[in-house]
Scaffold this motif. Sequence first.
Motif, PDB file in Angstrom:
ATOM      1  N   MET A 109      36.152  52.492 -26.277  1.00 29.75           N
ATOM      2  CA  MET A 109      36.488  53.442 -25.203  1.00 29.75           C
ATOM      3  C   MET A 109      36.503  52.704 -23.856  1.00 29.75           C
ATOM      4  N   PRO A 110      37.526  52.854 -23.052  1.00 29.47           N
ATOM      5  CA  PRO A 110      37.575  52.129 -21.777  1.00 29.47           C
ATOM      6  C   PRO A 110      36.529  52.663 -20.800  1.00 29.47           C
ATOM      7  N   ASP A 111      36.142  51.818 -19.892  1.00 29.19           N
ATOM      8  CA  ASP A 111      35.258  52.287 -18.824  1.00 29.19           C
ATOM      9  C   ASP A 111      36.017  53.263 -17.940  1.00 29.19           C
ATOM     10  N   GLN A 112      35.253  54.080 -17.252  1.00 29.49           N
ATOM     11  CA  GLN A 112      35.877  55.037 -16.330  1.00 29.49           C
ATOM     12  C   GLN A 112      35.241  54.848 -14.962  1.00 29.49           C
ATOM     13  N   PRO A 113      35.537  53.724 -14.317  1.00 29.16           N
ATOM     14  CA  PRO A 113      34.799  53.386 -13.096  1.00 29.16           C
ATOM     15  C   PRO A 113      35.041  54.353 -11.945  1.00 29.16           C
TER      16      PRO A 113
ATOM     17  N   ALA B 106      35.898  66.152 -19.242  1.00 28.71           N
ATOM     18  CA  ALA B 106      37.218  66.568 -18.778  1.00 28.71           C
ATOM     19  C   ALA B 106      37.028  67.636 -17.702  1.00 28.71           C
ATOM     20  N   ALA B 107      37.978  67.701 -16.781  1.00 25.87           N
ATOM     21  CA  ALA B 107      37.906  68.749 -15.770  1.00 25.87           C
ATOM     22  C   ALA B 107      37.969  70.112 -16.470  1.00 25.87           C
ATOM     23  N   PRO B 108      37.241  71.101 -15.965  1.00 27.42           N
ATOM     24  CA  PRO B 108      37.217  72.400 -16.645  1.00 27.42           C
ATOM     25  C   PRO B 108      38.578  73.099 -16.587  1.00 27.42           C
ATOM     26  N   ALA B 109      38.947  73.698 -17.714  1.00 28.70           N
ATOM     27  CA  ALA B 109      40.199  74.456 -17.786  1.00 28.70           C
ATOM     28  C   ALA B 109      39.947  75.890 -17.337  1.00 28.70           C
TER      29      ALA B 109
ATOM     30  N   ALA C 172      37.855  84.235 -18.763  1.00 29.47           N
ATOM     31  CA  ALA C 172      38.033  85.632 -18.363  1.00 29.47           C
ATOM     32  C   ALA C 172      38.400  85.757 -16.893  1.00 29.47           C
ATOM     33  N   GLY C 173      38.632  84.616 -16.241  1.00 27.26           N
ATOM     34  CA  GLY C 173      39.039  84.666 -14.833  1.00 27.26           C
ATOM     35  C   GLY C 173      37.917  85.047 -13.890  1.00 27.26           C
ATOM     36  N   LEU C 174      36.672  84.901 -14.342  1.00 23.83           N
ATOM     37  CA  LEU C 174      35.538  85.340 -13.531  1.00 23.83           C
ATOM     38  C   LEU C 174      34.918  84.224 -12.703  1.00 23.83           C
ATOM     39  N   VAL C 175      35.019  83.008 -13.213  1.00 22.95           N
ATOM     40  CA  VAL C 175      34.323  81.894 -12.566  1.00 22.95           C
ATOM     41  C   VAL C 175      35.276  80.719 -12.417  1.00 22.95           C
ATOM     42  N   GLU C 176      35.188  80.067 -11.265  1.00 18.66           N
ATOM     43  CA  GLU C 176      35.918  78.823 -11.038  1.00 18.66           C
ATOM     44  C   GLU C 176      34.896  77.700 -10.915  1.00 18.66           C
ATOM     45  N   GLN C 177      35.215  76.561 -11.513  1.00 11.80           N
ATOM     46  CA  GLN C 177      34.289  75.429 -11.494  1.00 11.80           C
ATOM     47  C   GLN C 177      34.985  74.170 -10.989  1.00 11.80           C
ATOM     48  N   ARG C 178      34.186  73.338 -10.339  1.00 14.26           N
ATOM     49  CA  ARG C 178      34.666  72.028  -9.887  1.00 14.26           C
ATOM     50  C   ARG C 178      33.606  70.996 -10.206  1.00 14.26           C
ATOM     51  N   ASP C 179      34.072  69.811 -10.542  1.00 15.35           N
ATOM     52  CA  ASP C 179      33.128  68.714 -10.720  1.00 15.35           C
ATOM     53  C   ASP C 179      32.987  67.963  -9.409  1.00 15.35           C
TER      54      ASP C 179
ATOM     55  N   ARG D 280      28.525  69.965 -11.712  1.00 15.11           N
ATOM     56  CA  ARG D 280      29.591  70.956 -11.783  1.00 15.11           C
ATOM     57  C   ARG D 280      29.140  72.172 -10.970  1.00 15.11           C
ATOM     58  N   VAL D 281      29.954  72.554 -10.000  1.00 15.98           N
ATOM     59  CA  VAL D 281      29.569  73.675  -9.141  1.00 15.98           C
ATOM     60  C   VAL D 281      30.514  74.853  -9.367  1.00 15.98           C
ATOM     61  N   ASN D 282      30.051  76.010  -8.986  1.00 16.84           N
ATOM     62  CA  ASN D 282      30.674  77.269  -9.391  1.00 16.84           C
ATOM     63  C   ASN D 282      30.939  78.203  -8.220  1.00 16.84           C
TER      64      ASN D 282
END
Lengths: 113, 113
Positions: free
Chosen positions: A1-5, A12-15, A75-82, A87-89
């Motif tokens: 697996m390659p490094d992810q510097p 993965a980013a949340p869908a 369900a369209g109730l929560v948005e998340q960001r890394d 991970r914040v909401n």
Amino acid sequence: MPDQPSSKSHRAAPAHTDPGQVPLLGALSALADPVRLQLVRDLAGSEDWTRTCGSFDVPVGKAALSHHFSVLRGAGLVEQRDLGAKRVNRLRREEFEARFPGLLALLLRPDEV
Amino acid sequence: MPDQPSSKSHRAAPAHTDPGQVPLLGALSALADPVRLQLVRDLAGSEDWTRTCGSFDVPVGKAALSHHFSVLRGAGLVEQRDLGAKRVNRLRREEFEARFPGLLALLLRPDEV
């Protein structure tokens, strides 16, 4: 697996699901759970993007919590960001209200158990 | 077991929950099911006490249907009466609306799937 510097997180980013596309049964199913209802209520009482996933006082382990957040995103109730390793909401108040007018207000009534 | 000459049905009368006492999670759980949602919608389009339990076009057997009606009674959504061998139903529109204002209207919007 390659490094992810360039990333501090290997996740993965949340869908997300567009709240306008959420079926009624999907919204009801997402909310018909005591842990998810608690997460929604706690988010409703918090500033957007101030709550990390680990900051909620709910009686479930990390994997179950991750599943609950996935359902809430679906369900369209929560948005998340890394943000780095965190991970914040935020609660999608306006979008969910536009899709299901009045439903969020019912959940957040102070006298409901 | 003694004979029951005064009744055409051997079933116990259905037990109901006062809609004013229904917990939010109980209502959401009752509604977060496609069969029960269909039953509620069909009842909403029918005159009170005109629908027998067997009159609904839902893809479940008799035992499952009986369970679904029990959940709907427990959530304060449906009232049932035995008329001889038949059990007839009505939607508790006013009582449920008083407990959860606007929720029934959301379920009954014509554009919802």
